[in-house]
Design a protein around this motif. Structure first.
Motif, PDB file in Angstrom:
ATOM      1  N   LYS A 218       7.442 -28.957 -52.024  1.00 41.59           N
ATOM      2  CA  LYS A 218       6.977 -27.959 -52.987  1.00 41.59           C
ATOM      3  C   LYS A 218       8.056 -26.928 -53.310  1.00 41.59           C
ATOM      4  CE  LYS A 218       2.987 -26.106 -52.292  1.00 41.59           C
ATOM      5  NZ  LYS A 218       1.841 -25.438 -51.613  1.00 41.59           N
ATOM      6  N   GLY A 219       9.131 -26.933 -52.513  1.00 39.17           N
ATOM      7  CA  GLY A 219      10.200 -25.960 -52.733  1.00 39.17           C
ATOM      8  C   GLY A 219       9.988 -24.646 -52.012  1.00 39.17           C
ATOM      9  N   THR A 220       9.045 -24.617 -51.079  1.00 35.63           N
ATOM     10  CA  THR A 220       8.780 -23.387 -50.319  1.00 35.63           C
ATOM     11  C   THR A 220       9.921 -23.125 -49.338  1.00 35.63           C
ATOM     12  OG1 THR A 220       6.414 -23.854 -50.441  1.00 35.63           O
ATOM     13  CG2 THR A 220       7.140 -22.197 -48.837  1.00 35.63           C
ATOM     14  N   ASP A 221      10.431 -21.917 -49.348  1.00 36.84           N
ATOM     15  CA  ASP A 221      11.501 -21.548 -48.420  1.00 36.84           C
ATOM     16  C   ASP A 221      10.921 -21.404 -47.012  1.00 36.84           C
ATOM     17  OD1 ASP A 221      13.594 -21.455 -50.260  1.00 36.84           O
ATOM     18  OD2 ASP A 221      13.042 -19.431 -50.899  1.00 36.84           O
ATOM     19  N   LEU A 222      11.469 -22.188 -46.090  1.00 37.86           N
ATOM     20  CA  LEU A 222      10.993 -22.198 -44.713  1.00 37.86           C
ATOM     21  C   LEU A 222      12.181 -22.189 -43.752  1.00 37.86           C
ATOM     22  CD1 LEU A 222       8.310 -25.022 -45.182  1.00 37.86           C
ATOM     23  CD2 LEU A 222       7.835 -22.572 -44.992  1.00 37.86           C
ATOM     24  N   LEU A 223      11.894 -22.177 -42.473  1.00 41.65           N
ATOM     25  CA  LEU A 223      12.926 -22.264 -41.448  1.00 41.65           C
ATOM     26  C   LEU A 223      12.628 -23.438 -40.524  1.00 41.65           C
ATOM     27  CD1 LEU A 223      13.326 -18.527 -40.339  1.00 41.65           C
ATOM     28  CD2 LEU A 223      14.956 -19.862 -41.680  1.00 41.65           C
ATOM     29  N   LEU A 224      13.685 -24.164 -40.154  1.00 44.17           N
ATOM     30  CA  LEU A 224      13.574 -25.216 -39.147  1.00 44.17           C
ATOM     31  C   LEU A 224      14.194 -24.694 -37.862  1.00 44.17           C
ATOM     32  CD1 LEU A 224      12.769 -28.303 -38.845  1.00 44.17           C
ATOM     33  CD2 LEU A 224      15.233 -28.746 -38.994  1.00 44.17           C
ATOM     34  N   GLY A 225      13.448 -24.813 -36.767  1.00 48.05           N
ATOM     35  CA  GLY A 225      13.969 -24.379 -35.473  1.00 48.05           C
ATOM     36  C   GLY A 225      14.110 -25.564 -34.546  1.00 48.05           C
ATOM     37  N   VAL A 226      15.298 -25.755 -34.002  1.00 48.48           N
ATOM     38  CA  VAL A 226      15.566 -26.859 -33.078  1.00 48.48           C
ATOM     39  C   VAL A 226      15.893 -26.270 -31.714  1.00 48.48           C
ATOM     40  CG1 VAL A 226      16.948 -28.930 -32.644  1.00 48.48           C
ATOM     41  CG2 VAL A 226      16.499 -28.203 -34.996  1.00 48.48           C
ATOM     42  N   ASP A 227      15.187 -26.738 -30.676  1.00 43.06           N
ATOM     43  CA  ASP A 227      15.477 -26.239 -29.327  1.00 43.06           C
ATOM     44  C   ASP A 227      15.313 -27.356 -28.315  1.00 43.06           C
ATOM     45  OD1 ASP A 227      12.763 -26.547 -28.907  1.00 43.06           O
ATOM     46  OD2 ASP A 227      12.308 -24.412 -28.830  1.00 43.06           O
ATOM     47  N   LEU A 229      12.915 -28.313 -26.573  1.00 42.51           N
ATOM     48  CA  LEU A 229      11.614 -28.970 -26.481  1.00 42.51           C
ATOM     49  C   LEU A 229      11.230 -29.746 -27.725  1.00 42.51           C
ATOM     50  CD1 LEU A 229       9.639 -26.074 -24.740  1.00 42.51           C
ATOM     51  CD2 LEU A 229      10.697 -28.072 -23.684  1.00 42.51           C
ATOM     52  N   GLY A 230      11.926 -29.549 -28.825  1.00 42.86           N
ATOM     53  CA  GLY A 230      11.583 -30.283 -30.030  1.00 42.86           C
ATOM     54  C   GLY A 230      11.972 -29.544 -31.292  1.00 42.86           C
ATOM     55  N   ILE A 231      11.286 -29.883 -32.379  1.00 40.22           N
ATOM     56  CA  ILE A 231      11.565 -29.324 -33.702  1.00 40.22           C
ATOM     57  C   ILE A 231      10.327 -28.571 -34.177  1.00 40.22           C
ATOM     58  CG2 ILE A 231      12.075 -29.879 -36.116  1.00 40.22           C
ATOM     59  CD1 ILE A 231      13.540 -32.373 -35.111  1.00 40.22           C
ATOM     60  N   ASN A 238       9.495 -15.210 -40.351  1.00 47.36           N
ATOM     61  CA  ASN A 238       8.902 -15.134 -39.019  1.00 47.36           C
ATOM     62  C   ASN A 238       9.569 -16.142 -38.092  1.00 47.36           C
ATOM     63  OD1 ASN A 238       7.358 -15.094 -36.712  1.00 47.36           O
ATOM     64  ND2 ASN A 238       5.382 -15.256 -37.740  1.00 47.36           N
ATOM     65  N   LYS A 239      10.565 -15.672 -37.340  1.00 46.36           N
ATOM     66  CA  LYS A 239      11.274 -16.546 -36.401  1.00 46.36           C
ATOM     67  C   LYS A 239      10.616 -16.586 -35.015  1.00 46.36           C
ATOM     68  CE  LYS A 239      15.933 -16.257 -38.385  1.00 46.36           C
ATOM     69  NZ  LYS A 239      17.365 -15.926 -38.093  1.00 46.36           N
ATOM     70  N   LEU A 240       9.557 -15.794 -34.843  1.00 46.99           N
ATOM     71  CA  LEU A 240       8.932 -15.717 -33.524  1.00 46.99           C
ATOM     72  C   LEU A 240       7.804 -16.729 -33.348  1.00 46.99           C
ATOM     73  CD1 LEU A 240      10.476 -12.988 -33.543  1.00 46.99           C
ATOM     74  CD2 LEU A 240       8.548 -12.011 -32.289  1.00 46.99           C
ATOM     75  N   THR A 241       7.052 -16.983 -34.421  1.00 47.88           N
ATOM     76  CA  THR A 241       5.842 -17.788 -34.285  1.00 47.88           C
ATOM     77  C   THR A 241       5.923 -19.027 -35.165  1.00 47.88           C
ATOM     78  OG1 THR A 241       4.673 -15.670 -34.115  1.00 47.88           O
ATOM     79  CG2 THR A 241       3.331 -17.655 -34.258  1.00 47.88           C
ATOM     80  N   PRO A 242       6.233 -20.180 -34.611  1.00 54.09           N
ATOM     81  CA  PRO A 242       6.283 -21.406 -35.420  1.00 54.09           C
ATOM     82  C   PRO A 242       4.890 -21.788 -35.918  1.00 54.09           C
ATOM     83  CG  PRO A 242       6.506 -21.927 -33.082  1.00 54.09           C
ATOM     84  CD  PRO A 242       6.559 -20.430 -33.198  1.00 54.09           C
ATOM     85  N   ARG A 243       4.852 -22.446 -37.057  1.00 57.28           N
ATOM     86  CA  ARG A 243       3.576 -22.868 -37.648  1.00 57.28           C
ATOM     87  C   ARG A 243       3.241 -24.310 -37.263  1.00 57.28           C
ATOM     88  NH1 ARG A 243       1.791 -20.709 -42.515  1.00 57.28           N
ATOM     89  NH2 ARG A 243       0.339 -22.489 -42.474  1.00 57.28           N
ATOM     90  N   ILE A 244       4.273 -25.156 -37.172  1.00 57.81           N
ATOM     91  CA  ILE A 244       4.068 -26.582 -36.899  1.00 57.81           C
ATOM     92  C   ILE A 244       5.121 -27.021 -35.883  1.00 57.81           C
ATOM     93  CG2 ILE A 244       3.901 -28.895 -37.905  1.00 57.81           C
ATOM     94  CD1 ILE A 244       3.564 -27.464 -40.636  1.00 57.81           C
ATOM     95  N   GLY A 245       4.741 -27.879 -34.965  1.00 55.56           N
ATOM     96  CA  GLY A 245       5.681 -28.339 -33.959  1.00 55.56           C
ATOM     97  C   GLY A 245       5.688 -29.844 -33.800  1.00 55.56           C
ATOM     98  N   PHE A 246       6.877 -30.408 -33.591  1.00 54.74           N
ATOM     99  CA  PHE A 246       7.044 -31.833 -33.330  1.00 54.74           C
ATOM    100  C   PHE A 246       7.877 -31.988 -32.050  1.00 54.74           C
ATOM    101  CE2 PHE A 246       6.503 -31.331 -37.881  1.00 54.74           C
ATOM    102  CZ  PHE A 246       5.566 -32.292 -38.196  1.00 54.74           C
ATOM    103  N   PRO A 247       7.261 -32.350 -30.950  1.00 51.66           N
ATOM    104  CA  PRO A 247       8.034 -32.538 -29.704  1.00 51.66           C
ATOM    105  C   PRO A 247       8.914 -33.773 -29.806  1.00 51.66           C
ATOM    106  CG  PRO A 247       5.760 -33.245 -29.395  1.00 51.66           C
ATOM    107  CD  PRO A 247       5.826 -32.610 -30.757  1.00 51.66           C
ATOM    108  N   ASN A 293      20.192 -31.987 -28.214  1.00 53.59           N
ATOM    109  CA  ASN A 293      18.993 -31.492 -27.524  1.00 53.59           C
ATOM    110  C   ASN A 293      18.125 -32.638 -27.026  1.00 53.59           C
ATOM    111  OD1 ASN A 293      18.567 -28.493 -27.374  1.00 53.59           O
ATOM    112  ND2 ASN A 293      19.103 -28.638 -29.538  1.00 53.59           N
ATOM    113  N   HIS A 294      17.982 -33.684 -27.857  1.00 52.76           N
ATOM    114  CA  HIS A 294      17.169 -34.833 -27.439  1.00 52.76           C
ATOM    115  C   HIS A 294      17.797 -35.541 -26.246  1.00 52.76           C
ATOM    116  CE1 HIS A 294      15.631 -39.019 -27.675  1.00 52.76           C
ATOM    117  NE2 HIS A 294      14.491 -38.391 -27.897  1.00 52.76           N
ATOM    118  N   GLU A 295      19.106 -35.691 -26.275  1.00 54.29           N
ATOM    119  CA  GLU A 295      19.792 -36.334 -25.152  1.00 54.29           C
ATOM    120  C   GLU A 295      19.544 -35.569 -23.851  1.00 54.29           C
ATOM    121  OE1 GLU A 295      22.164 -38.603 -22.657  1.00 54.29           O
ATOM    122  OE2 GLU A 295      21.313 -39.069 -24.635  1.00 54.29           O
ATOM    123  N   LEU A 296      19.646 -34.245 -23.899  1.00 57.97           N
ATOM    124  CA  LEU A 296      19.409 -33.442 -22.695  1.00 57.97           C
ATOM    125  C   LEU A 296      17.939 -33.467 -22.298  1.00 57.97           C
ATOM    126  CD1 LEU A 296      21.721 -30.359 -23.351  1.00 57.97           C
ATOM    127  CD2 LEU A 296      22.091 -32.250 -21.775  1.00 57.97           C
TER     128      LEU A 296
END
Length: 636
Positions: A218-227, A229-231, A238-247, A293-296
């Motif tokens: 849709k073209g919505t500006d969002l943020l992807l966080g990689v750590d 535990l997953g994506i 809002n960098k504190l509270t993720p909306r959706i998670g994929f382990p 991250n996945h390798e670790l």
């Protein structure tokens, strides 16, 4: 980049700067290996060399390519790289093995918290600062309060945001508050203080997350966080509270083509998770971060390699030795304190004995003065007795003379009788006075004799007892002083040994750096064939070259894939600490300037009201099947 056959390179770690001279053939791997060799680091899989490329973007040096062939900035006399943690452990206290690794992570995380790259609420900032002070100063002393205050003023202890949020709280107030917590860490060694710091910091929402700007279809500006535990997907602000998670356990493979980045779920019924970035180069960076991250993530869930087992065994041996040394030092410290306390008590007893002696001497002096007064009184009474005896003798003599006067006719019978009656009355009166004075004299003699004998006997006995006690106390004091001196000598020897060991370590580091400044790399790049190689994940991610890449994620032989779902924060596990932090939060809230609340402060407060923390949020955003979460992403 500089012209010529060699290049000068400066590498900055979190604790030092190193300089090297490399050739045009030097690869990123060779430079990286020389850095970790100089530092003495073996847990190299967490780290990388970052630099600002020719477009002004921070990127990571590829290890499989020559340094000169990477997107280096132009017109620089010296290439500059930062040696930094590229990947973060899930649990720093369990996974980090070497002291140097813990120290580097501690410094990097602390810097990120102070500059607000990692959001930290005020009460947690105070707790973390107290561990940082324990790592810096050791056990709390009153003299440290002033040093802490100075560090606060220079921005080395608390985030600037925290201070601005409490404008009426001075640096002195913060220093006292931090010192209260610092004092509770008594006996904690430097390495443990840094681990406790990381133990609390790793539960912060932004810890270990690499953020990237993305868009959905849709073209919505969002943020992807990689750590680790997953994506996760975040709203833009809002960098504190993720909306959706994929382990990682739900992801089959990751690929990109141009500006499109695709995550393929293991669930064959779920559609692909496709996101879009502004620059194709960003996709390469995202893929590299995901692969590492996945390798670790998989490594942590597999049996340790022989190398890691050996490192852990060495670390355990070092920890046991350090614990034994700490226990021995603690025993010696307690013994020294006991000896010093006893010496102080003996000194007090000797002082008390001297005071008692002076008191007894004063009493003797007063007794002697009292005896002198008694003797004076006795002399006066005896003089009175002598006078009364003369009066009595005179009356008896007069009585005899009166009878003669009557016989000679010098006195009539009536005069004689009258005078005899008077003499008898006077005699009786004198005799009564004399009896009283003699009784008084006897009483004074008895008092004088008793006082003198008792006081002299008591003083002699006390002096003998005091001399005996003084000799015993002096002997005990001498023995304790010798014991205390022995403990002090042993502690000084231990301190000297520790200083020499630290000097030797620094000298070895300086020698290694000096030797490598003129080191020219000319060796060919080594080939990695062992899948268990420590930096195998670097080799994999560094081969991302094309505009279309696919990384397949396999979880073969891996168990306990979603163990993070059962995790709780360190604060939640410690009820006492949790209570104290809530009390501190309430105290700080009373002096908080609400107008100064940042967006992250408001988001954090909202999460607290809802009873959320990092891991509760993680469980929440992973609910539902993969398909529903992909659909939710597209609807954002």
């Amino acid at each position: 980049m500089p012209a010529g056959k060699s290049m000068n390179v400066k590498v900055s770690s979190m604790e030092s700067e190193m300089e090297f001279s490399i050739t045009l053939a030097t690869t990123g791997k060779q430079l990286f290996e020389q850095v970790i060799k100089t530092i003495g680091l073996r847990e190299l899989w967490y780290f990388g060399l970052s630099f600002i490329d020719n477009t002004g973007q921070e990127t990571w040096l590829k290890l499989n390519k020559k340094v000169k062939d990477q997107d280096l900035p132009k017109d620089l006399d010296k290439l500059e790289f930062n040696f930094r943690a590229k990947f973060y452990p899930e649990d720093a206290t369990d996974e980090l093995i070497q002291d140097i690794t813990v120290h580097l992570f501690f410094l990097q995380v602390k810097e990120a918290i102070l500059n607000d790259s990692i959001y930290c609420p005020p009460e947690a900032a105070v707790l973390l600062a107290s561990y940082a002070m324990q790592a810096k100063f050791g056990n709390h002393q009153e003299k440290h309060v002033g040093d802490i205050e100075k560090d606060i003023e220079h921005g080395k202890v608390l985030p600037k945001r925290v201070k601005e949020l409490h404008p009426n709280f001075s640096s002195e107030d913060w220093a006292k508050k931090i010192s209260e917590w610092h004092a509770e860490h008594k006996g904690m060694i430097r390495e443990d203080a840094m681990k406790e710091y990381l133990k609390i910091a790793q539960d912060l929402d932004m810890y270990g997350v690499s953020y990237f700007s993305i868009k959905n279809k849709k073209g919505t500006d969002l943020l992807l966080g990689v750590d680790a535990l997953g994506i996760n997907v975040y709203e833009k602000d809002n960098k504190l509270t993720p909306r959706i998670g994929f382990p990682w356990s739900e992801i089959s493979n990751i690929s990109f083509s141009g500006r499109n980045f695709t995550i393929k779920p293991l669930d064959k019924k779920a559609p692909d998770f496709v996101l879009r970035v502004d620059k194709p180069k960003t996709n390469k960076i995202i893929l590299a971060i995901c692969m590492g991250n996945h390798e670790l993530y998989l490594r942590r869930r597999k049996p340790d390699t022989i190398e890691v087992q050996q490192m852990k065994s060495e670390a355990r041996a070092l920890t046991e030795k350090r614990q034994a040394d700490r226990e021995r030092q603690e025993r010696e410290r307690r013994q020294l304190e006991i000896a010093e306390q006893r010496a102080r008590e003996l000194e007090e007893k000797l002082q008390q004995a001297e005071i008692e002696k002076q008191k007894r001497e004063q009493e003797l002096k007063e007794s002697q003065e009292e005896n002198s007064k008694l003797r004076s009184q006795l002399g006066s009474v005896q003089a009175d007795i002598e006078n009364m005896e003369r009066e009595r003798a005179e009356l008896l003599e007069e009585k005899e003379n009166l009878a003669q006067k009557v016989s000679e006719g010098e006195m009539t019978k009536e005069e004689y009788n009258r005078r005899m009656i008077e003499i008898q009355e006077e005699y009786k009166h004198v005799q009564e006075r004399l009896d009283n004075k003699e009784q008084e004299a006897e009483t004074l003699k008895e008092s004088l004799t008793l006082t003198k004998q008792e006081k002299e006997a008591e003083l002699i006995k006390y002096q003998e007892e005091m001399e005996r006690k003084l000799m015993e106390e002096e002997e005990r004091k001498l023995a304790l002083e010798q014991q205390a001196s022995q403990f002090a000598d042993e502690n000084r020897k231990l301190q000297v040994q520790a200083q020499l060991a630290e000097q030797l370590r620094k000298q070895q580091l300086e020698d290694a750096q000096a030797n490598q400044q003129q080191f020219n790399y000319s060796r060919p790049t080594s080939t990695v064939s062992n899948s268990g190689d420590a930096n195998n994940h670097h080799q994999a991610e560094d081969h991302i070259e094309d505009e279309n890449e696919v990384a397949t994620f396999s979880s073969e032989g891996v168990s306990n894939m979603d163990s993070e779902l059962n995790r709780v924060t360190a604060v939640a596990q410690d009820k006492s600490l949790n209570t104290k932090l809530k009390e501190l939060s309430n105290d700080l809230n009373s002096v908080r300037e609400q107008k100064q609340l940042s967006d992250n402060d408001k988001i954090h407060q909202d999460n607290v009201k809802k009873g959320r923390d990092k891991y509760k949020t993680l469980n929440l955003i992973r609910k539902g099947n993969t398909k529903s979460r992909v659909n939710e992403f597209e609807a954002m």
